[in-house]
Structures are given as structure tokens and as C-alpha cells.
Design an enzyme around this catalytic site. Structure first.
Site, mmCIF file in Angstrom:
data_model
loop_
_atom_site.group_PDB
_atom_site.id
_atom_site.type_symbol
_atom_site.label_atom_id
_atom_site.label_comp_id
_atom_site.label_asym_id
_atom_site.label_seq_id
_atom_site.Cartn_x
_atom_site.Cartn_y
_atom_site.Cartn_z
ATOM 1 N N ASP A 10 0.892 -1.171 0.000
ATOM 2 C CA ASP A 10 0.000 0.000 0.000
ATOM 3 C C ASP A 10 0.927 1.218 0.000
ATOM 4 O O ASP A 10 2.150 1.081 0.155
ATOM 5 C CB ASP A 10 -0.885 -0.025 1.256
ATOM 6 N N CYS A 73 -4.682 -1.775 -1.477
ATOM 7 C CA CYS A 73 -4.966 -0.364 -1.717
ATOM 8 C C CYS A 73 -6.028 -0.273 -2.813
ATOM 9 O O CYS A 73 -5.838 -0.806 -3.909
ATOM 10 C CB CYS A 73 -3.667 0.305 -2.161
ATOM 11 N N ASN A 74 -7.128 0.385 -2.492
ATOM 12 C CA ASN A 74 -8.199 0.530 -3.491
ATOM 13 C C ASN A 74 -7.738 1.375 -4.679
ATOM 14 O O ASN A 74 -8.057 1.088 -5.824
ATOM 15 C CB ASN A 74 -9.420 1.213 -2.873
ATOM 16 N N CYS A 181 -11.036 2.943 0.945
ATOM 17 C CA CYS A 181 -9.583 3.167 1.024
ATOM 18 C C CYS A 181 -9.123 2.404 2.251
ATOM 19 O O CYS A 181 -9.764 2.484 3.306
ATOM 20 C CB CYS A 181 -9.298 4.664 1.169
ATOM 21 N N HIS A 183 -6.827 2.881 4.280
ATOM 22 C CA HIS A 183 -6.525 3.720 5.443
ATOM 23 C C HIS A 183 -7.761 3.976 6.306
ATOM 24 O O HIS A 183 -7.644 4.221 7.503
ATOM 25 C CB HIS A 183 -5.962 5.071 4.980
#
Ligand code: DGL
Length: 238
Positions: A10, A73-74, A181, A183
Site C-alpha cells: 500500500d 490499496c483501493n 480506502c 486507510h
């Protein structure tokens, strides 16, 4: 090959949420986690730069003999997975998708949801196609600064409560939130606090882990060890 590591990457700490799900499902695997901090944030960059960064991460992980790579990670998934698959057509490559479909399936008839995503994900054709299937009942909301804000405050996430509440305040009556996302998993406690617990939250991380297991099973690539696995952390530098 089956006892080789699995690479997970990511732009920063977001993918650790995906790594956790993978380790829960496949605890005996060896993992290499690559944080591409030199290129963080991905979400504000043009597609060509995101592709270059994501392909660079895959090159690093495959050069370390990884048997599979998880794009945790999108943003990198919607932007670069086709290029990555073209480059590594014989390898297992798993992406991360916002859990828009399960959310839509479970959404009450009169409910709507918000999907928080990075700017690059919002602009991407792949995400646009995904959201189109939801009858306008999942509203995509682009967040240019949120991932970086989370990255910088990951150890004391309460510090960004005000910013998160500001983002959510136009959607007070939403029935669900989709985390688009990796995160954003870190702000789940803040989202729950904003909605006083009464909100469904959809995260794609478990789906990516399940997909990884499926692909490794299919290619007879699951590790044979029963040793509790391991994780090695690496990062890129500017
Ligand atoms: N964690 C990444 C994602 O899932 C992106 C964060 C960034 O903008 O770098 O989209």
C-alpha cells in the site's frame, strides 16, 4: 514456490488492515509488507504516476520471490491492476475493492449509503462502473486529504475526530458507510462515534483475504508449514 512469501503493499499503513485479515485467514504464511511511503499519497496523483508506483512495488515484491501479491490499496487496484496483471500474467495478483456490492445488497429499501474514496478512485472508470450498479443509492464522496491525515495520525486517531465528523455531517441520515480506502479502517471508531454506534460499515479487506486464499488454493500455492508464519516490513524511501 508454495513456501515463498506473499507480498502485500500500500502507499503506507492502510494496507496493514488488509494484512491483518490475510494473517487471520492464512496464519502460517510468510508475508512481506511494503509501504510505498516515498509515493504516499497515491490518491491525489495522476493515473500514470500511480501505475508507475504500483508496478514498482510489484517488481520489488516479485524480485523477492513472492508467490503472490496483494494490492492492499483501493486506489492502486482501480488504477493499476490491469497493467499489473498484464505484466505478471502467470502470478497470483489480488486487488482490494470497496465493498459496494455487499453494501448495496444489504441496504434497506429506503436507505442510502456513502462510499468514502480517494480522489483517484473517484475519478477511475472501474469505480464509476461499480457505483453505477447501485441505483444511485450509494453516494461516492471523494476525499483528497483523508488518507494522508490518517497516515500522519495513525497512532492517535482521536486527534482527527473533528475532520472526520465534518466529512460525515452532510450524511447524518445515511444507513451505511463503505470504506473505499484501506486507510479508512483506522477511523471506524470515529465513524461509530459520529453515528452513535447505529451504522453499518463495509470494508473490503476481508474479501481480499478470502480471494487470496481462494487463488492460492486453486494454484496449489498454500504454504505447507504450520509455524505461525511471519511478517517482514519494508518501505520505499524518497
Ligand atoms: N490506502 C490507499 C487506498 O486504499 C490509498 C491512500 C493514498 O491516497 O495513498 O486507496
Amino acid at each position: 514456490m508454495r513456501n515463498n512469501p506473499i507480498g502485500v503493499f500500500d502507499s503506507g499503513a492502510g494496507g496493514l488492515n488488509v494484512l491483518r485479515e490475510c494473517r487471520q485467514l492464512l496464519p502460517d504464511e510468510k508475508y512481506i509488507y511494503l509501504a510505498d511511503t516515498a509515493n504516499m499519497p497515491y490518491g491525489t496523483k495522476p493515473p500514470e504516476q500511480i501505475k508507475r508506483a504500483a508496478c514498482g512495488c510489484c517488481a520489488t515484491l516479485f524480485s523477492m520471490n513472492c508467490k503472490a501479491v496483494v494490492i492492499a490499496c483501493n486506489t492502486a487496484t482501480v488504477t493499476a491492476i490491469d497493467d499489473i496483471r498484464a505484466l505478471y500474467s502467470t502470478r497470483v495478483v489480488v486487488g482490494l475493492e470497496p465493498a459496494v456490492k455487499p453494501c448495496f445488497r444489504e441496504l434497506g429499501k429506503k436507505e442510502y449509503a456513502v462510499a468514502l474514496v480517494t480522489e483517484a478512485t473517484y475519478r477511475s472508470d472501474k469505480f464509476a462502473r461499480l457505483i453505477q450498479t447501485c441505483d444511485r443509492r450509494i453516494i461516492p464522496v471523494a476525499q483528497p486529504f483523508l488518507a494522508k491525515l490518517i497516515e500522519d495520525n495513525v497512532d492517535s486517531i482521536d486527534r482527527i475526530e473533528h475532520e472526520v465528523f465534518d466529512i460525515l455531517s452532510p450524511y447524518r441520515d445515511a444507513g451505511a458507510v463503505v470504506l473505499g480506502c484501506s486507510h479508512y479502517t483506522y477511523i471506524v471508531p470515529l465513524i461509530k462515534k459520529f453515528y452513535a454506534g447505529g451504522i453499518k460499515i463495509y470494508d473490503g479487506a476481508a474479501g481480499a483475504a478470502a480471494r487470496l486464499r481462494y487463488c492460492l488454493e486453486l494454484s496449489a500455492g498454500l504454504s505447507q508449514g504450520k509455524n505461525g508464519g511471519s511478517v517482514r516490513f519494508i518501505k520505499t524511501r524518497k
